[in-house]
Write a protein that holds these residues in place. Structure first.
Motif, mmCIF file in Angstrom:
data_model
loop_
_atom_site.group_PDB
_atom_site.id
_atom_site.type_symbol
_atom_site.label_atom_id
_atom_site.label_comp_id
_atom_site.label_asym_id
_atom_site.label_seq_id
_atom_site.Cartn_x
_atom_site.Cartn_y
_atom_site.Cartn_z
ATOM 1 N N PRO A 138 0.792 -1.228 0.000
ATOM 2 C CA PRO A 138 0.000 0.000 0.000
ATOM 3 C C PRO A 138 0.823 1.277 0.000
ATOM 4 O O PRO A 138 0.318 2.334 0.382
ATOM 5 N N SER A 172 5.517 -1.263 -3.807
ATOM 6 C CA SER A 172 4.543 -1.575 -4.844
ATOM 7 C C SER A 172 5.217 -1.642 -6.202
ATOM 8 O O SER A 172 4.979 -2.564 -6.996
ATOM 9 N N ASN A 230 -0.847 2.293 -5.297
ATOM 10 C CA ASN A 230 -1.497 2.062 -4.001
ATOM 11 C C ASN A 230 -2.699 2.984 -3.893
ATOM 12 O O ASN A 230 -2.965 3.795 -4.782
ATOM 13 N N ILE A 283 -5.075 -1.182 -0.789
ATOM 14 C CA ILE A 283 -4.449 -2.095 -1.749
ATOM 15 C C ILE A 283 -5.346 -2.508 -2.916
ATOM 16 O O ILE A 283 -4.848 -2.996 -3.928
#
Length: 480
Positions: free
Chosen positions: A85, A90, A293, A319
């Motif tokens: 997140p 990510s 995110n 997420i």
């Protein structure tokens, strides 16, 4: 503690816990022939984009016809998840096809001291699998235009260059090894002296993308990362808004500035799609639209369609993200997929399969799955393997903020089928939700289903221990 060694993780350490063994994808060491019929691929990886920022996902901030167009002319997936997140991990998950915890990237990359305190490396190691490297080896022209944030910026000066991850050309922002001086006149993300102003950045990256495609349209197919700053704060839609708001606290987080920035972002996505048409390459170009995110600010979860949490949490709002794909030559328009569960770690093996190329994995086993049949619309089913997340271990042991919109969560999560477990690595704050019946995560049913909660929490903690805690001592030198 050995502070001179970067975290170097063993091969496929998470595969054994990912609800079954992951089939190994073998490395491709030789260049593959260029095939002109192979599709161009553009992955639009937005920044801090809310699940319902766009109309297709319930947003009503402003019309978003161009982003919607990608889904309407292809497939809209409603159960897509980021690998983390927050930004850096990510992006590492999407790039490597592996859980970012395996590469020692635990939160957004900061200065060396903060990275050390967060038990994080300063950058993604170059022997990690990298999706662009696979396309480059297969004869594609590869370009990265936009944010990087996988190493570089602040006082980190020894990071690898973007070309070392498989890109022929790049233009990037301050949080990168070699930021473009036109958008980084100072040692910060943006400033008054930037030649390309904050409100013109996405247009600049779209220009670079279209120029790269035009240069290669009669030669190699292209693999491109278009990674804009939008919709990350600050929201500065124009010079007037900057002049009126630069001395007002919170002005550049305010909804009144967010809305025109979102509208302009949509307009630039329209320029990209129209540019593909003008170049005559739209038919055989795959366009994927998603984000790194969830949003911050969330405007009381208005940007998540009511999903709990936001950026920096492992609740759905942090997420679960929009995921749209368009490929006119292969994908029937107007499809909506509510069943298939996707993750950003799937992008690497999936786009390789769509292009008919062999992933270059450097001997590592990818955690992501080849979901190409689902992205083509020929399959519509749930995921066959559990997914795991880790973020926020530095918050464990601290009190949770008294915030109804959930700006913090336990630091490990797992989704297996319809069940989602969230727990801290020390076993505290155990939460269990049935995402099919309670996607807003309003009712913790850990006490109602104790066997499910116990089994999944044990798997979460084992996954975390195997992927991270074993290597917590092997960090780079902190700032001196």
């Amino acid at each position: 503690m050995n502070k001179n060694v970067m975290i170097k993780l063993p091969l496929a350490v998470s595969a054994a816990l990912a609800a079954g063994s992951c089939s190994k994808v073998l490395a491709a060491g030789k260049n593959q022939p260029t095939v002109k019929s192979r599709p161009n691929i553009i992955i639009i990886y937005s920044d801090d984009f809310g699940y319902s920022d766009i109309n297709l996902y319930g947003g009503n901030f402003c019309p978003t016809p161009n982003m919607d167009r990608i889904g309407k002319e292809g497939i809209q997936f409603n159960q897509y998840y980021s690998a983390c997140p927050i930004s850096s991990p990510s992006r590492v998950g999407m790039t490597t096809g592996m859980y970012p915890t395996q590469w020692g990237i635990t939160t957004f990359l900061n200065d060396r001291k903060a990275n050390y305190n967060n038990k994080s490396n300063d950058y993604l190691l170059t022997d990690a699998p990298a999706v662009a490297r696979s396309f480059q080896a297969a004869g594609y022209a590869t370009g990265h235009f936009g944010k990087w944030h996988m190493g570089g910026g602040r006082d980190v000066k020894d990071m690898p260059q973007i070309t070392e991850y498989g890109f022929d050309e790049y233009v990037s922002t301050w949080e990168s090894p070699d930021p473009d001086p036109r958008i980084t006149a100072s040692n910060w993300i943006w400033c008054d002296d930037d030649e390309i102003k904050r409100w013109d950045r996405t247009a600049y990256f779209v220009d670079k993308t279209l120029a790269f495609l035009e240069k290669n349209k009669n030669g190699k197919p292209c693999y491109i990362h278009l990674w804009p700053d939008d919709m990350h704060t600050p929201y500065v839609p124009n010079q007037k808004a900057y002049d009126e708001g630069h001395d007002k606290k919170g002005a550049f987080d305010a909804k009144q500035n967010f809305i025109p920035v979102l509208a302009e972002y949509d307009r630039q996505i329209g320029r990209l799609l129209d540019g593909l048409e003008k170049l005559g390459i739209a038919e055989n170009t795959i366009v994927i639209f998603t984000s790194d995110n969830g949003p911050n600010p969330s405007y009381k979860n208005a940007r998540t369609d009511g999903l709990r949490g936001q950026k920096g949490t492992l609740y759905e709002g942090g997420i679960r993200l929009p995921f749209l794909i368009r490929w006119p030559a292969k994908i029937k328009p107007g499809q909506v997929n509510d069943e298939t569960v996707l993750c950003s770690i799937d992008i690497f093996p999936t786009v390789c399969a769509l292009a008919g190329i062999t992933p270059v994995t450097n001997g590592y086993t990818l955690d992501g799955l080849d979901m190409s049949k689902h992205l083509l619309g020929s399959q519509n089913r749930k995921r066959g393997r559990a997914m795991f997340w880790e973020f926020g271990q530095h918050f464990v042991g601290q009190p949770y903020p008294n915030n109804p919109y959930h700006t913090r969560s336990p630091n490990i999560a797992m989704r297996d089928g319809d069940w989602k477990c969230i727990v801290n690595y020390d076993g505290s704050h155990l939460e269990l939700y049935n995402i099919k019946t309670d996607k807003f995560e309003t009712t913790n049913v850990a006490e109602t289903y104790p066997k499910v909660a116990e089994k999944m929490s044990k798997q979460c903690i084992e996954w975390f221990n195997l992927n991270f805690r074993r290597y917590a001592g092997e960090l780079r030198n902190p700032a001196k």
